[in-house]
Design an enzyme around this catalytic site. Structure first.
Site, PDB file in Angstrom:
ATOM      1  N   ASP A 176      -6.773   1.010  14.628  1.00 44.98           N
ATOM      2  CA  ASP A 176      -5.787   1.043  13.555  1.00 44.98           C
ATOM      3  C   ASP A 176      -6.410   1.800  12.390  1.00 44.98           C
ATOM      4  O   ASP A 176      -7.631   1.912  12.281  1.00 44.98           O
ATOM      5  CB  ASP A 176      -5.381  -0.374  13.141  1.00 44.98           C
ATOM      6  CG  ASP A 176      -3.975  -0.430  12.566  1.00 44.98           C
ATOM      7  OD1 ASP A 176      -3.482   0.616  12.096  1.00 44.98           O
ATOM      8  OD2 ASP A 176      -3.360  -1.505  12.586  1.00 44.98           O
ATOM      9  N   GLU A 204      10.375  -7.224   3.532  1.00 47.32           N
ATOM     10  CA  GLU A 204       9.430  -7.613   4.582  1.00 47.32           C
ATOM     11  C   GLU A 204       8.957  -6.321   5.238  1.00 47.32           C
ATOM     12  O   GLU A 204       9.744  -5.434   5.519  1.00 47.32           O
ATOM     13  CB  GLU A 204      10.100  -8.526   5.612  1.00 47.32           C
ATOM     14  CG  GLU A 204      11.354  -7.952   6.255  1.00 47.32           C
ATOM     15  CD  GLU A 204      11.957  -8.864   7.315  1.00 47.32           C
ATOM     16  OE1 GLU A 204      11.295  -9.817   7.740  1.00 47.32           O
ATOM     17  OE2 GLU A 204      13.095  -8.584   7.724  1.00 47.32           O
TER      18      GLU A 204
END
Length: 921
Positions: free
Chosen positions: A458, A681
């Site tokens: 990542d 979100e």
């Protein structure tokens, strides 16, 4: 391998160097190591003259280098800068004469004038005084140049040509440096990437290979071709290729390639593309075949965009034009507060695996030699928030929860989906950062599951391995972090952290052979997609930009949106009868929103249809449709990064509410379009509470008080708690973030043009108070498997406008072996007045097990279309392997002999049949 063996101390790797690097160390001795650590002098190995940089400086990678204006043909040279308080460039060997000095600079991280200034001198001549790049260039990501002439005497008289940089405010910097002679001929040019310590200079030497290159020849085996390409690279070139922004190697004819691309629910960040519902909505279809078709569309559009760009840019790709898509996100949606849960396929490993396998197959295609595009399963492993601490938190799940909840979908994505890539997560597992975990990346992924593809970190996760303030502090230096990650099996770095591999090799932390192995897996991706083969051999090269955003693709997006709609409640008001209503008021912050439709990690829809648009389309000419915002989404102004929002307002809440109520009083029906949006979100932003925002609760109650019939359309990427609404409103439709055609799909369901068939892939809880601590990674009292309370709407729940009855359920045998299969058959009858589709869900319950077991576990499902008054016989073949659990005593999966129940129902809390069965050893 037993879990307790995974806890390790900080590694101190000292492998033996191989080939030319080992010989080089013997030659240069310890002096080079001292010079490199002090970073006092670096040289340009590729320059025709002797060029060095001395002083106090570091290298910095520019952000968004692909978008720099004014760099012209030298764009790649602006990828990196040399930055420092005081340093000098020296060019030796120039004859006496007049020379033009051209210094190229750009700001990509400073976004205002006055933040940086510095002087540039050559001898007694001031080339630039208090130079402000941002001010001179007119903004960030715009190239600026200092251009002047200098008179140079012979080196023997006054020494080499020297240009000195001194920071005035902040640090001085440059990206490119050029010297022209009096005739205007370029005699020196280099970028910061070409300046390196003497070891790195040696590492840039090109191997001398006499045999002709075969890496572009498809007549040879792929592994031979990959190794042929690798052996032709210098060590420095190999390191550069292990980063997601891999530069071109022009002398080899290797194009530049950007590995980082996204296609979570449509090709993202690259202009117009077909936008499908957010993945949690995709999962609500419970239709793996439809997921495969969606994946195919995404692969085609990704190919079309890649082919279009590469064909116009000599085969190179830039950010968002590659074919290695970092999707799907198959983490388990453990807690509804997690901002990125919307990207997942819900809370169940079996459903997640079934949906993602077909999505992966669709994206990658079924050609025997070439992939259409390449999927990448993320974030591996044990990752589901909180976002604020994701870079540093450690997870110590129980062995059983690791193997039964966090790993199964990854294993199946590898074994059955043949996924091309896997992304390692930010977090640590059992004290070891995922990107440095040999247990995850080698023992499980490659040795046990047989993974053949590439592993990418990542973004910036490699830096977090050593950084104690931001990350794990697992090792002490960037060099150790890069080395331990590569050795553990992390082949590709998202970001620039693998630059440290140059020094790591000098420090004997890693060998060239280990670099070669990582590079093999990384380059495998490009060979599998046919990037180095003749154009006519790769069938996917036929796709052009005309194959992007087509009507056919839009229809698939509409089909997914339709099937994603979950009817949570209906007291009979739906489907809407047009004859009853003269005026419909569409009220709520998501009514006219188009940014809400697109979710996160999305492309740009060419013709998005909002809920208001859809209602107007379906209402017909005889119904007046009015609209009002009614309220903001919530009063908290925080927004998730990279999430645009078109439904914000500065108007007073009371004014908005009064306007909406007045409109509602004049209407015959209220369609309330509320919930949240991807701005509330998302990546970097979790929710603190799962309740419908209070400002909307107040509005809904005021609208309800008008006495007008009211339908609630909730938009969200996660479970929202709205118990008052569930009790008082006659109908509730869960619409998720439904993609470009979401408004049409919502309206078709409301007016009965489409019979809803979606089912929840997660549990809707009644309250935040029902949830354990967010940071608790145990599944105790989480998900339908373990939740002890009463859900607002259970996992698997979803209503229809017709009635489905289950009859004649039976098993082919009442006893099966542990390595066998359970054959289940039943008849589904549509006893209602509308055609429809039902999702038959099959769970199992383990009776009298010697270990604690979940309340029930999904082990099969089937979506079946049944006409009104018709019936369909359904047969399911359920492998007993799905009943396995992790035995901590033997450290393996087992299917325990004993008595079980097969539970057949329309939801996890709506079991229609219970069929006993016994499993023998």
């Amino acid at each position: 391998m037993h879990i307790h063996t995974l806890h390790r101390k900080r590694p101190k790797h000292r492998p033996t160097l191989s080939h030319s690097l080992a010989a080089f160390f013997i030659f240069v001795g310890l002096g080079v190591q001292s010079s490199l650590v002090d970073a006092a002098e670096e040289v340009c190995a590729s320059c025709s003259h002797q060029v060095s940089v001395t002083g106090e400086f570091t290298h910095e990678r520019e952000q968004g280098a692909d978008q720099i204006e004014g760099a012209g043909e030298d764009l790649q040279a602006f990828r990196e800068a040399i930055v420092g308080d005081s340093f000098a460039i020296t060019v030796a060997g120039l004859p006496e004469g007049t020379y033009s000095i051209i210094i190229g600079m750009v700001e990509t991280q400073i976004h205002q004038a006055g933040a940086r200034s510095f002087t540039v001198t050559s001898g007694e001549k001031m080339l630039a005084e208090k130079y402000d790049i941002f001010k001179e260039a007119g903004g960030s990501r715009k190239a600026s140049y200092v251009i002047d002439t200098v008179e140079h005497s012979d080196d023997a008289l006054r020494g080499p040509l020297k240009v000195e940089f001194t920071g005035v405010k902040g640090k001085a910097k440059f990206n490119t440096f050029e010297v022209l002679d009096a005739s205007g001929d370029r005699i020196v040019f280099f970028g910061a990437t070409e300046i390196s310590d003497p070891f790195a200079a040696e590492a840039t030497k090109v191997p001398e290979i006499q045999e002709p290159a075969i890496w572009r020849n498809p007549d040879h085996p792929m592994d031979v071709r990959i190794k042929d390409l690798i052996r032709r690279m210098s060590f420095a070139e190999k390191v550069a290729q292990l980063q997601d922004d891999a530069p071109a190697i022009e002398r080899l004819g290797l194009p530049a390639y950007r590995y980082w691309n996204e296609a979570l629910h449509g090709v993202a960040n690259n202009g117009v593309a077909t936008v499908f519902p957010e993945p949690v909505g995709m999962a609500a279809t419970w239709n793996p075949g439809l997921m495969r078709e969606e994946g195919r569309v995404i692969g085609v559009e990704g190919r079309a965009k890649h082919n279009d760009y590469a064909s116009r840019n000599d085969g190179n790709s830039k950010w968002w034009t590659g074919l290695t898509f970092w999707t799907p996100n198959i983490n388990i949606f453990r807690d509804p507060r997690w901002g990125r849960g919307q990207e997942t396929y819900g809370e169940d490993p079996y459903l997640t695996a079934e949906m993602s396998i077909e999505f992966i197959k669709g994206m990658q295609g079924d050609h025997p030699d070439y992939m259409l595009s390449m999927a990448c399963a993320k974030h591996y492993a044990v990752h589901s928030g909180p976002e604020r601490s994701r870079y540093r938190f450690n997870v110590d799940p129980s062995e059983r929860e690791l193997y039964e909840m966090y790993l199964p979908q990854f294993e199946r994505a590898v074994r059955e989906g043949k996924v091309g890539g896997v992304m390692s997560a930010y977090n640590a597992v059992y004290g070891v950062p995922a990107s440095a975990s040999e247990f995850l990346l080698e023992e499980l992924l490659r040795d046990q599951w047989g993974f053949e593809g590439y592993v990418v970190s990542d973004c910036s996760a490699i830096g977090n391995i050593w950084n104690e303030q931001r990350g794990h502090g697992y090792v002490e230096t960037p060099e150790e972090a890069a080395a331990v990650a590569v050795k553990a099996g992390c082949n590709l770095c998202c970001g620039g952290d693998y630059n440290a591999l140059m020094k790591a090799a000098q420090m004997e932390l890693i060998s060239e052979d280990e670099i070669d192995q990582a590079l093999y897996y990384t380059l495998w991706t490009r060979f599998r997609m046919g990037m180095f083969d003749p154009v006519d051999l790769v069938p996917f090269n036929k796709y052009t930009i005309e194959d992007n955003d087509t009507p056919e693709h839009s229809k698939v997006a509409l089909d997914v949106a339709r099937q994603s709609m979950v009817l949570l409640k209906n007291d009979g008001i739906l489907p809407l009868a047009r004859s009853k209503y003269k005026t419909i008021a569409v009220i709520g912050p998501n009514g006219a929103s188009k940014s809400m439709l697109e979710g996160n990690y999305h492309g740009s829809a060419s013709h998005p249809i909002s809920i208001l648009d859809g209602v107007k389309m379906l209402a017909g000419p005889d119904i007046e449709v009015t609209s009002a915002l009614g309220s903001p989404i919530r009063l908290d102004k925080r927004q998730a990064a990279w999430s645009a929002q078109d439904n914000t307002t500065e108007r007073p809440v009371d004014e908005l509410k009064a306007e909406a109520v007045a409109l509602a009083e004049k209407a015959d029906l209220i369609i309330y379009a509320g919930g949240i949006t991807p701005a509330q979100e998302g990546e970097g932003l979790d929710r603190d509470q799962i309740e419908l925002p209070s400002v909307q609760q107040d509005l809904v109650k005021a609208l309800h008080a008008t006495g007008k019939p009211m339908v609630f359309v909730n938009c969200s990427g996660s479970a929202v708690a709205f118990p008052w609404e569930a009790e008082h409103l006659p109908a509730i439709l869960q619409a998720w973030y439904p993609g470009q055609n979401g408004g049409q799909a919502v309206a078709e369901v409301l007016f009965g043009a489409f019979n809803p068939c979606g089912h929840l892939p997660l549990t809707f809880y009644r309250s935040t108070d029902d949830l354990p601590e967010f940071t608790d990674y145990s599944f105790a009292n989480r998900t339908y498997r373990y939740f002890e309370g009463k859900a607002l709407y259970a996992f698997g729940h979803g209503l229809s406008y017709t009635r489905f009855d289950y009859r004649n359920g039976k098993l082919a045998a009442d006893t099966v072996p542990a390595d066998g299969a359970i054959m289940l058959s039943l008849t589904v009858e549509n006893s209602g007045k509308m055609d429809g589709a039902d999702v038959i869900q099959v769970y199992y319950r383990h009776l009298n097990s010697r270990v604690e077991q979940p309340k029930k576990v999904l082990c099969g499902f089937a979506r079946v279309d049944v006409g009104s008054g018709d019936s369909e016989k359904v047969t399911l073949d359920i492998s007993t392997e799905r009943m396995r659990y992790w035995d901590t005593e033997t450290s393996q999966y087992v299917v325990e002999a004993g008595d079980y129940e097969i539970l057949v129902g329309a939801a996890s809390d709506d079991i229609r049949m219970t069929l006993p069965i016994r499993i023998n050893q």
